[in-house]
Each structure stands twice: as structure tokens, then as C-alpha cells.
Enzyme design. Sequence first.
Site, PDB file in Angstrom:
ATOM      1  N   HIS A  28       9.147  -3.402   3.472  1.00 50.53           N
ATOM      2  CA  HIS A  28       8.744  -3.620   2.073  1.00 50.53           C
ATOM      3  C   HIS A  28       9.976  -3.914   1.204  1.00 50.53           C
ATOM      4  O   HIS A  28       9.949  -4.796   0.349  1.00 50.53           O
ATOM      5  CB  HIS A  28       8.075  -2.364   1.498  1.00 50.53           C
ATOM      6  CG  HIS A  28       6.831  -1.914   2.208  1.00 50.53           C
ATOM      7  ND1 HIS A  28       6.778  -0.754   2.938  1.00 50.53           N
ATOM      8  CD2 HIS A  28       5.603  -2.473   2.284  1.00 50.53           C
ATOM      9  CE1 HIS A  28       5.551  -0.598   3.422  1.00 50.53           C
ATOM     10  NE2 HIS A  28       4.817  -1.626   3.059  1.00 50.53           N
ATOM     11  N   GLN A  53      -2.737 -12.460   7.504  1.00 52.08           N
ATOM     12  CA  GLN A  53      -2.953 -12.136   6.088  1.00 52.08           C
ATOM     13  C   GLN A  53      -2.219 -13.148   5.201  1.00 52.08           C
ATOM     14  O   GLN A  53      -2.765 -13.650   4.213  1.00 52.08           O
ATOM     15  CB  GLN A  53      -2.460 -10.727   5.793  1.00 52.08           C
ATOM     16  CG  GLN A  53      -2.390 -10.392   4.317  1.00 52.08           C
ATOM     17  CD  GLN A  53      -1.977  -8.955   4.075  1.00 52.08           C
ATOM     18  OE1 GLN A  53      -2.763  -8.047   4.248  1.00 52.08           O
ATOM     19  NE2 GLN A  53      -0.731  -8.754   3.700  1.00 52.08           N
ATOM     20  N   VAL A  66      10.916  -7.105   9.584  1.00 46.90           N
ATOM     21  CA  VAL A  66      12.025  -6.162   9.731  1.00 46.90           C
ATOM     22  C   VAL A  66      11.659  -5.185  10.845  1.00 46.90           C
ATOM     23  O   VAL A  66      10.557  -4.633  10.859  1.00 46.90           O
ATOM     24  CB  VAL A  66      12.302  -5.422   8.415  1.00 46.90           C
ATOM     25  CG1 VAL A  66      13.447  -4.421   8.593  1.00 46.90           C
ATOM     26  CG2 VAL A  66      12.630  -6.412   7.309  1.00 46.90           C
ATOM     27  N   GLN A  71     -10.420  -2.726   1.998  1.00 46.74           N
ATOM     28  CA  GLN A  71      -9.944  -3.407   3.202  1.00 46.74           C
ATOM     29  C   GLN A  71      -9.962  -2.497   4.432  1.00 46.74           C
ATOM     30  O   GLN A  71      -9.480  -2.871   5.491  1.00 46.74           O
ATOM     31  CB  GLN A  71      -8.567  -4.031   2.972  1.00 46.74           C
ATOM     32  CG  GLN A  71      -7.428  -3.060   2.827  1.00 46.74           C
ATOM     33  CD  GLN A  71      -6.164  -3.771   2.378  1.00 46.74           C
ATOM     34  OE1 GLN A  71      -6.093  -4.299   1.260  1.00 46.74           O
ATOM     35  NE2 GLN A  71      -5.156  -3.817   3.242  1.00 46.74           N
ATOM     36  N   MET A 121       0.841  -1.194   0.000  1.00 43.16           N
ATOM     37  CA  MET A 121       0.000   0.000   0.000  1.00 43.16           C
ATOM     38  C   MET A 121       0.886   1.258   0.000  1.00 43.16           C
ATOM     39  O   MET A 121       0.393   2.356   0.295  1.00 43.16           O
ATOM     40  CB  MET A 121      -0.934  -0.005   1.210  1.00 43.16           C
ATOM     41  CG  MET A 121      -1.894  -1.190   1.185  1.00 43.16           C
ATOM     42  SD  MET A 121      -3.400  -0.910   2.106  1.00 43.16           S
ATOM     43  CE  MET A 121      -2.763  -0.669   3.736  1.00 43.16           C
ATOM     44  N   GLY A 168       4.976 -10.267   3.958  1.00 42.17           N
ATOM     45  CA  GLY A 168       5.731 -10.190   5.203  1.00 42.17           C
ATOM     46  C   GLY A 168       5.060 -10.989   6.314  1.00 42.17           C
ATOM     47  O   GLY A 168       3.825 -11.008   6.418  1.00 42.17           O
TER      48      GLY A 168
HETATM   49  P1  AMP Z   1       1.456  -2.932   3.466  1.00 40.09           P
HETATM   50  O1  AMP Z   1       2.002  -1.860   2.589  1.00 40.09           O
HETATM   51  O2  AMP Z   1       1.409  -2.555   4.914  1.00 40.09           O
HETATM   52  O3  AMP Z   1       0.168  -3.512   2.949  1.00 40.09           O
HETATM   53  O4  AMP Z   1       2.498  -4.120   3.411  1.00 40.09           O
HETATM   54  C1  AMP Z   1       2.882  -4.715   2.210  1.00 40.09           C
HETATM   55  C2  AMP Z   1       3.673  -5.964   2.487  1.00 40.09           C
HETATM   56  O5  AMP Z   1       4.835  -5.628   3.252  1.00 40.09           O
HETATM   57  C3  AMP Z   1       2.881  -6.989   3.315  1.00 40.09           C
HETATM   58  O6  AMP Z   1       3.153  -8.294   2.815  1.00 40.09           O
HETATM   59  C4  AMP Z   1       3.440  -6.796   4.694  1.00 40.09           C
HETATM   60  O7  AMP Z   1       3.353  -7.952   5.508  1.00 40.09           O
HETATM   61  C5  AMP Z   1       4.898  -6.469   4.389  1.00 40.09           C
HETATM   62  N1  AMP Z   1       5.502  -5.762   5.526  1.00 40.09           N
HETATM   63  C6  AMP Z   1       5.025  -4.654   6.158  1.00 40.09           C
HETATM   64  N2  AMP Z   1       5.812  -4.335   7.207  1.00 40.09           N
HETATM   65  C7  AMP Z   1       6.805  -5.256   7.246  1.00 40.09           C
HETATM   66  C8  AMP Z   1       7.930  -5.485   8.100  1.00 40.09           C
HETATM   67  N3  AMP Z   1       8.194  -4.682   9.134  1.00 40.09           N
HETATM   68  N4  AMP Z   1       8.735  -6.522   7.826  1.00 40.09           N
HETATM   69  C9  AMP Z   1       8.468  -7.364   6.779  1.00 40.09           C
HETATM   70  N5  AMP Z   1       7.434  -7.208   5.937  1.00 40.09           N
HETATM   71  C10 AMP Z   1       6.605  -6.178   6.160  1.00 40.09           C
END
Ligand code: AMP
Length: 287
Positions: free
Chosen positions: A41, A157, A180, A65, A34, A151
Site C-alpha cells: 500500500h 481488479q 511489492v 465485496q 481496506m 496494485g
Molecule cells: P487492499 O487493501 O488489499 O484492498 O489493497 C489496496 C490496494 O493496494 C490495491 O490496489 C492493491 O492491489 C494494492 N496492493 C495490495 N497488496 C499489494 C502489493 N503487495 N504490492 C502492490 N500493491 C498492493
Amino acid sequence: MHEKLKTISSIDEIHSLIKVLKKEGKTIGFVPTMGYLHEGHLSLVRESKKNNDLTFVSIFVNPKQFAPAEDLSTYPRDLDKDIKLLSELETDYLFYPDTKDFYPNDFQTYVSVNEITKILEGEFRPTHFRGVTTVVAMLFNCVSPNNAYFGQKDAQQAAVIKQIVRDLKFDIKINICPIVRENDGLAMSSRNVFLNDKERLDALVLSRSLKLAEEIINEGEKETEKILNEMKKLINSVESSQLDYVSIVEAERFKITDKIENDKSYYILIACKIGKTRLIDNKLISF
Ligand code: AMP
């Protein structure tokens, strides 16, 4: 030299491009996001680049969502910075669909998963996963990746996505990458930007409570209720915290458990508001 990052918004354009790339025999890695990108990311992008000929990242703040009372309108965005970060990593394509194209007025099809979407995040955000599964199915149909990267930060999810891939027979390998964290343990999240200085410190209670749970388990405690009670005590000692849930699930089936058994893996999960900001975190433990 690596060619510049190419941005595609049109659905027709991405469909034709993917046809050409597949004909050329290219393998495609895909990282849905997002936006408001951070190291979490970017770790997914690096993993994709290691294992695929081409890497696609999508940025789409998916309205379906977010529930009406949630933070869709204030969700942080910075497309210019995201493009810069993706270019620095030599990402090949940014897919940046338009909301009107993804959800035209007569849109009426949803993907919904029955069981694992009802608990935890699904209990507190009842329409959330239907939005996620629907948009991920659409994104998969646009990008047709060989590999998709998610992640562990959003462990439920990831389990839900694996379920739709199994059930709907998507020919896509789902890769789950480690969380991370900032140096002090806070899991990276686009929403961390909402925390003020005091809340930023208070937010450490999430990762601390997970560590505490792990310590208690390592000391031999098997009853999840006892473990979760200790976590709750610690979390409730922080004034700005408002706990949604702590829980322990079997990692394999994502089922809530009341006893830890040997030779199994578990997620300890937490969702908690710090001030007005809702944060989630988890820890995978294996024996
Ligand atoms: P989002 O932009 O929050 O929808 O996240 C996009 C992807 O990045 C999803 O698969 C998340 O699980 C992953 N993600 C977000 N934060 C982290 C993190 N701190 N470490 C690893 N993956 C992450």
C-alpha cells in the site's frame, strides 16, 4: 514542515473540501485501500506523492465485496497503526467513510461490468467485483482525483477499474504499480497475517509456481495448458494448498488465452488457499 494527516469521514465534508482544493488548482492523487497497511500500500502512496500536489488514502473495508461465507468479520484492522504509517509518509488526507453513510438502508444502485468480471476471481467470488466497482465509483465521486493508484497484485481488479473508467467516462488516470514482495518472494497482503509458520513457508508455492511458469515460457513453450499443468503439479505437491485457479490472460484485454504469442504481454495468475487463507498472486510477462 508538512501539516499533520487529516482524517475525514463525512461525505459532505469531503465534497466541500475537494471543491476548495480544485479551485486552488491542486492536483489530487488517490489510493483506495481496506487498511491494515503494508509496504505494498505504501508504495502506492509514495507514487501518488511523487506525482500530485495532494494525496488522499481511503480506508474502507467494503462489506459489499465480501460474500457471506468470506472473511469480512475477521478481516484484519489496525487504524492507529495505519494512521501512524500514513503520517510518517506525510500523506495529506485519510478518507475513512462510515459504512452507514456509504450504504444507507435504502441503497440500491450498483455498478456492474459484464465480461472480465465473470472469469477467474469472478468465477470463484461471483459478487466480488460488483462490490468493488460500486465502492470505487463512490470513492471516485467523493475524492475526484486526477490520478488513482492500484496494485498489480490485484491485476484483474485493476483491469476492471480501467474498464469502468473508460465506460463511465471518469476523468481519472489509473496508474498500476508493481507488486511489492517479502524478501523470500511472498506477495505482501493484509491476509498474510493469518498464516501460521508452516503455512507461511507453504505460501511460497504461489510465487515459485509463477517463476516456474516464466522459466518454461522462456524455454520456448507456447501452449498454456502445458505451462499451467506444471504449475498445478508444483502447487498440488504442497499439502496445505487448495488451488482455485491458474490461468494465463492477455494483459491488454484480460482474456484467457491458450497460446502465447510473440510481441504481446500476458499475466500468469494464481489463486490458492493455504490452509484457510486465500491468497492471489501474478506475474506480468512481455516479449
Ligand atoms: P487492499 O487493501 O488489499 O484492498 O489493497 C489496496 C490496494 O493496494 C490495491 O490496489 C492493491 O492491489 C494494492 N496492493 C495490495 N497488496 C499489494 C502489493 N503487495 N504490492 C502492490 N500493491 C498492493
